[in-house]
Design an enzyme around this catalytic site. Structure first.
Site, short mmCIF file in Angstrom:
data_model
loop_
_atom_site.label_atom_id
_atom_site.label_comp_id
_atom_site.label_asym_id
_atom_site.label_seq_id
_atom_site.Cartn_x
_atom_site.Cartn_y
_atom_site.Cartn_z
N SER A 11 -57.18 -6.59 50.18
CA SER A 11 -56.69 -5.35 50.78
C SER A 11 -55.98 -4.55 49.68
O SER A 11 -55.56 -5.15 48.67
CB SER A 11 -55.69 -5.70 51.90
OG SER A 11 -54.92 -4.58 52.26
N TYR B 201 -48.49 -10.37 54.98
CA TYR B 201 -49.91 -10.04 54.81
C TYR B 201 -50.18 -9.66 53.36
O TYR B 201 -51.14 -10.14 52.75
CB TYR B 201 -50.25 -8.90 55.77
CG TYR B 201 -51.68 -8.40 55.70
CD1 TYR B 201 -52.71 -9.04 56.38
CD2 TYR B 201 -52.00 -7.25 54.96
CE1 TYR B 201 -54.02 -8.56 56.33
CE2 TYR B 201 -53.30 -6.76 54.90
CZ TYR B 201 -54.30 -7.42 55.60
OH TYR B 201 -55.59 -6.94 55.55
N1 LIG Z 1 -59.84 -3.14 59.07
C1 LIG Z 1 -59.27 -2.70 57.93
O1 LIG Z 1 -58.93 -1.51 57.81
C2 LIG Z 1 -59.05 -3.67 56.80
C3 LIG Z 1 -58.53 -3.15 55.59
C4 LIG Z 1 -58.32 -4.02 54.52
C5 LIG Z 1 -58.64 -5.36 54.65
N2 LIG Z 1 -59.13 -5.84 55.85
C6 LIG Z 1 -59.47 -7.26 55.91
O2 LIG Z 1 -60.80 -7.38 56.43
C7 LIG Z 1 -60.93 -8.61 57.15
C8 LIG Z 1 -61.48 -8.35 58.53
O3 LIG Z 1 -60.55 -7.52 59.20
P1 LIG Z 1 -60.86 -6.80 60.60
O4 LIG Z 1 -60.24 -5.47 60.50
O5 LIG Z 1 -62.29 -6.94 60.95
O6 LIG Z 1 -59.95 -7.70 61.56
P2 LIG Z 1 -60.12 -8.09 63.10
O7 LIG Z 1 -60.90 -7.05 63.82
O8 LIG Z 1 -58.75 -8.42 63.57
O9 LIG Z 1 -61.01 -9.42 63.03
C9 LIG Z 1 -60.50 -10.57 62.43
C10 LIG Z 1 -61.37 -11.75 62.79
O10 LIG Z 1 -60.74 -12.93 62.25
C11 LIG Z 1 -60.67 -13.90 63.28
N3 LIG Z 1 -59.55 -14.81 63.10
C12 LIG Z 1 -58.23 -14.48 63.05
N4 LIG Z 1 -57.50 -15.59 62.96
C13 LIG Z 1 -58.35 -16.64 62.95
C14 LIG Z 1 -58.18 -18.04 62.90
N5 LIG Z 1 -56.96 -18.60 62.88
N6 LIG Z 1 -59.27 -18.83 62.91
C15 LIG Z 1 -60.51 -18.28 62.97
N7 LIG Z 1 -60.73 -16.95 63.03
C16 LIG Z 1 -59.67 -16.14 63.03
C17 LIG Z 1 -60.54 -13.10 64.55
O11 LIG Z 1 -60.88 -13.91 65.65
P3 LIG Z 1 -60.60 -13.43 67.17
O12 LIG Z 1 -61.56 -12.30 67.42
O13 LIG Z 1 -60.90 -14.63 67.96
O14 LIG Z 1 -59.19 -12.98 67.21
C18 LIG Z 1 -61.50 -11.96 64.29
O15 LIG Z 1 -62.83 -12.34 64.59
C19 LIG Z 1 -59.54 -9.25 57.13
O16 LIG Z 1 -59.47 -10.19 56.08
C20 LIG Z 1 -58.61 -8.09 56.84
O17 LIG Z 1 -57.43 -8.52 56.23
C21 LIG Z 1 -59.34 -5.03 56.91
#
Ligand SMILES: NC(=O)c1ccc[n+]([C@@H]2O[C@H](COP(=O)([O-])OP(=O)(O)OC[C@H]3O[C@@H](n4cnc5c(N)ncnc54)[C@H](OP(=O)(O)O)[C@@H]3O)[C@@H](O)[C@H]2O)c1
Length: 247
Positions: free
Chosen positions: A153, A166
């Site tokens: 990130s 985070y």
């Molecule tokens: N979205 C952004 O703007 C953004 C920006 C920078 C970086 N990121 C990074 O991109 C990645 C994906 O983010 P996202 O935005 O797609 O997040 P998200 O929509 O919250 O999805 C996260 C996923 O991780 C799963 N997860 C969380 N805790 C877990 C655990 N203990 N065991 C197994 N699975 C787990 C969740 O499962 P559940 O569905 O069951 O909760 C969900 O499927 C992350 O690493 C985040 O830090 C995102």
């Protein structure tokens, strides 16, 4: 490479594990990798969400995926060893891992971070990812050319007020990637980080509740770099941290 155009069949015959594959960017990456020929292993903690992604992939006519229900927060080294053994028995090797699962915690001053939340975020985003990687290395080494992609990130490169745990977990992820990339230089497993940038998911909405989600890229929009880092066109790329949405 954020505008990379992947050739059809880029990931044909590749076995790729995606963590957090049930929602957001991970679900989109699984569907996308499958559409380019990969056999996807969908890992996540909510089985119903993984099953929905499984159904979408099968309905699209792509290779049937596998599901690994696992809560990274509570998983042990033994869980990951068993997982690695099962993958080797079923597939003979692992060609790629997208470490995507993460939790945000709550944004607060550093002083106000609850101890349990610190533990949970570090356990999920860092410790679990590290342990899983360690136990998967033997099965990754069985691939001709394996790619491990960690998710970082912007706050994992430049600290930002109130993003405490985070941000620390993402700084450490970048460091872990660099250590592994050095250890595996000129070998058959490579390690890189991907930074999605602001993307329309539930994590983003919880961090920026007042933001209009329509102003953000969707997970589908940022897939070119996810494909690039997993496929053969990035075969010589190791130890890099790349942006899906460069400024
Ligand atoms: N979205 C952004 O703007 C953004 C920006 C920078 C970086 N990121 C990074 O991109 C990645 C994906 O983010 P996202 O935005 O797609 O997040 P998200 O929509 O919250 O999805 C996260 C996923 O991780 C799963 N997860 C969380 N805790 C877990 C655990 N203990 N065991 C197994 N699975 C787990 C969740 O499962 P559940 O569905 O069951 O909760 C969900 O499927 C992350 O690493 C985040 O830090 C995102």
């Amino acid at each position: 490479m954020h505008d990379y155009q992947a050739p059809d069949g880029l990931l044909r015959d590749k076995i790729i594990l995606i963590t957090g594959a049930g929602a957001g960017i991970g679900a989109q990456a699984a569907r996308t990798y499958a559409s380019y020929g990969a056999t996807c292993i969908l890992l996540g903690r909510t089985v119903s969400k993984l099953e929905a992604v499984y159904d979408e992939i099968v309905s699209a006519g792509d290779t049937e995926p596998a599901i690994i229900p696992l809560d990274i927060k509570g998983a042990t080294a033994k869980n990951y060893e068993d997982m690695a053994r099962t993958l080797e028995e079923q597939f003979g090797r692992l060609d790629g891992v997208l470490h995507n699962a993460s939790i945000l915690g709550h944004l607060s001053t550093f002083e106000d971070i609850p101890e349990q939340e610190w533990q949970d975020v570090i356990q999920t985003n860092l410790n679990g990812t590290a342990l899983m990687t360690q136990k998967l290395l033997p099965v990754l080494r069985l691939s001709d050319a394996a790619s491990v992609v960690f998710t970082t990130s912007s706050v994992g490169r430049q600290g930002r007020a109130f993003w405490g745990t985070y941000a620390v977990s993402k700084f450490a992820t970048e460091g872990m990637m660099q250590v592994l990339a050095c250890e595996y230089e000129n070998r058959n497993v490579r390690f890189n980080c991907i930074n999605p940038g602001g993307t329309r998911t539930s994590m983003r909405a919880s961090a920026f509740p007042a933001e209009d989600p329509q102003t953000l890229k969707t997970p589908a929009d940022i897939m070119p770099l996810y494909l690039y880092l997993m496929g053969k066109d990035s075969q010589t790329v190791n130890g890099k941290s790349l942006d899906c949405q460069p400024k």
